[in-house]
Write a protein that holds these residues in place. Structure first.
Motif, PDB file in Angstrom:
ATOM      1  N   GLY A  89     -13.387   8.767   5.965  1.00 27.07           N
ATOM      2  CA  GLY A  89     -12.416   7.768   6.418  1.00 27.07           C
ATOM      3  C   GLY A  89     -12.710   6.390   5.859  1.00 27.07           C
ATOM      4  O   GLY A  89     -11.800   5.659   5.459  1.00 27.07           O
ATOM      5  N   LEU A  90     -13.987   6.026   5.834  1.00 24.43           N
ATOM      6  CA  LEU A  90     -14.362   4.738   5.263  1.00 24.43           C
ATOM      7  C   LEU A  90     -14.041   4.687   3.769  1.00 24.43           C
ATOM      8  O   LEU A  90     -13.542   3.674   3.269  1.00 24.43           O
ATOM      9  CB  LEU A  90     -15.851   4.479   5.503  1.00 24.43           C
ATOM     10  CG  LEU A  90     -16.374   3.100   5.162  1.00 24.43           C
ATOM     11  CD1 LEU A  90     -15.614   2.029   5.918  1.00 24.43           C
ATOM     12  CD2 LEU A  90     -17.852   3.020   5.483  1.00 24.43           C
ATOM     13  N   LEU A  91     -14.304   5.778   3.073  1.00 26.44           N
ATOM     14  CA  LEU A  91     -13.983   5.819   1.640  1.00 26.44           C
ATOM     15  C   LEU A  91     -12.475   5.749   1.407  1.00 26.44           C
ATOM     16  O   LEU A  91     -12.013   5.051   0.494  1.00 26.44           O
ATOM     17  CB  LEU A  91     -14.566   7.078   1.010  1.00 26.44           C
ATOM     18  CG  LEU A  91     -16.089   7.149   0.957  1.00 26.44           C
ATOM     19  CD1 LEU A  91     -16.540   8.502   0.433  1.00 26.44           C
ATOM     20  CD2 LEU A  91     -16.651   6.033   0.107  1.00 26.44           C
ATOM     21  N   SER A  96      -7.776   2.541  -0.212  1.00 27.18           N
ATOM     22  CA  SER A  96      -6.416   2.088   0.049  1.00 27.18           C
ATOM     23  C   SER A  96      -6.266   0.583  -0.118  1.00 27.18           C
ATOM     24  O   SER A  96      -5.168   0.098  -0.386  1.00 27.18           O
ATOM     25  CB  SER A  96      -5.971   2.498   1.453  1.00 27.18           C
ATOM     26  OG  SER A  96      -6.692   1.781   2.430  1.00 27.18           O
ATOM     27  N   ILE A  97      -7.353  -0.173   0.019  1.00 26.73           N
ATOM     28  CA  ILE A  97      -7.265  -1.616  -0.220  1.00 26.73           C
ATOM     29  C   ILE A  97      -7.772  -1.999  -1.609  1.00 26.73           C
ATOM     30  O   ILE A  97      -7.865  -3.171  -1.940  1.00 26.73           O
ATOM     31  CB  ILE A  97      -8.019  -2.412   0.865  1.00 26.73           C
ATOM     32  CG1 ILE A  97      -9.499  -2.064   0.882  1.00 26.73           C
ATOM     33  CG2 ILE A  97      -7.382  -2.218   2.217  1.00 26.73           C
ATOM     34  CD1 ILE A  97     -10.328  -2.943   1.802  1.00 26.73           C
ATOM     35  N   GLY A  98      -8.117  -0.996  -2.406  1.00 29.39           N
ATOM     36  CA  GLY A  98      -8.508  -1.238  -3.791  1.00 29.39           C
ATOM     37  C   GLY A  98      -9.943  -1.690  -3.975  1.00 29.39           C
ATOM     38  O   GLY A  98     -10.272  -2.286  -4.996  1.00 29.39           O
ATOM     39  N   GLU A  99     -10.804  -1.419  -3.024  1.00 31.07           N
ATOM     40  CA  GLU A  99     -12.186  -1.867  -3.096  1.00 31.07           C
ATOM     41  C   GLU A  99     -13.187  -0.740  -3.321  1.00 31.07           C
ATOM     42  O   GLU A  99     -14.387  -0.970  -3.225  1.00 31.07           O
ATOM     43  CB  GLU A  99     -12.560  -2.615  -1.809  1.00 31.07           C
ATOM     44  CG  GLU A  99     -11.822  -3.895  -1.611  1.00 31.07           C
ATOM     45  CD  GLU A  99     -12.195  -4.952  -2.648  1.00 31.07           C
ATOM     46  OE1 GLU A  99     -13.376  -5.007  -3.050  1.00 31.07           O
ATOM     47  OE2 GLU A  99     -11.302  -5.693  -3.066  1.00 31.07           O
ATOM     48  N   LEU A 100     -12.721   0.456  -3.593  1.00 31.19           N
ATOM     49  CA  LEU A 100     -13.624   1.594  -3.747  1.00 31.19           C
ATOM     50  C   LEU A 100     -14.150   1.671  -5.170  1.00 31.19           C
ATOM     51  O   LEU A 100     -13.407   1.560  -6.134  1.00 31.19           O
ATOM     52  CB  LEU A 100     -12.894   2.899  -3.400  1.00 31.19           C
ATOM     53  CG  LEU A 100     -13.724   4.165  -3.481  1.00 31.19           C
ATOM     54  CD1 LEU A 100     -14.818   4.140  -2.429  1.00 31.19           C
ATOM     55  CD2 LEU A 100     -12.852   5.380  -3.305  1.00 31.19           C
ATOM     56  N   SER A 101     -15.458   1.853  -5.285  1.00 31.95           N
ATOM     57  CA  SER A 101     -16.074   2.057  -6.587  1.00 31.95           C
ATOM     58  C   SER A 101     -17.003   3.264  -6.490  1.00 31.95           C
ATOM     59  O   SER A 101     -17.282   3.765  -5.407  1.00 31.95           O
ATOM     60  CB  SER A 101     -16.846   0.803  -7.022  1.00 31.95           C
ATOM     61  OG  SER A 101     -17.959   0.619  -6.196  1.00 31.95           O
TER      62      SER A 101
END
Length: 130
Positions: A89-91, A96-101
């Motif tokens: 869920g955190l990932l 969804s806000i464009g901050e995943l790397s």
């Protein structure tokens, strides 16, 4: 059909856990099929996220149940499902806000596993003390 087959079919169809996932999928289909993401409020998006995480939780929970059928013992099935669902869920929220790397993925999932193992160890040591 003999009586044993009828009894097994009755047990499968009328168990509470058998109907949870199909009902959840029907609710998801109804919710996501009738909403337009670009025109709904943030509150309705949160409801969609909760539906998604409920699906992920039940899929993980059922997958762990299948793993148990093959002989791998999982003592705290619900807790493991909750930790993995929280990490996923955190990932999803970060994506969804464009901050995943890739670094986030490589940090979050092992941390969730370590937290689960630590929590399990603490519960076991507390039970030995009592």
């Amino acid at each position: 059909m003999n009586m044993q087959h009828i009894k097994n079919l009755y047990t499968i169809l009328y168990r509470h856990s058998f109907w949870q996932l199909p009902v959840l999928f029907i609710l998801d289909f109804a919710y996501f099929g009738t909403t337009n993401v670009s025109k709904i409020s943030a509150f309705l998006m949160i409801i969609g996220f909760v539906f998604l995480m409920a699906n992920v939780y039940f899929l993980i929970y059922k997958a762990i149940g299948l793993v148990r059928l093959y002989g791998l013992p999982v003592v705290r099935r619900t807790r493991l499902s909750m930790y993995l669902t929280g990490a996923i869920g955190l990932l999803v929220a970060l994506q969804s806000i464009g901050e995943l790397s890739l670094k986030d993925i490589l940090v979050m999932l092992p941390l969730a596993l370590i937290a689960y193992l630590y929590q399990s160890y603490m519960r076991t040591s507390q039970q030995k003390i009592l």
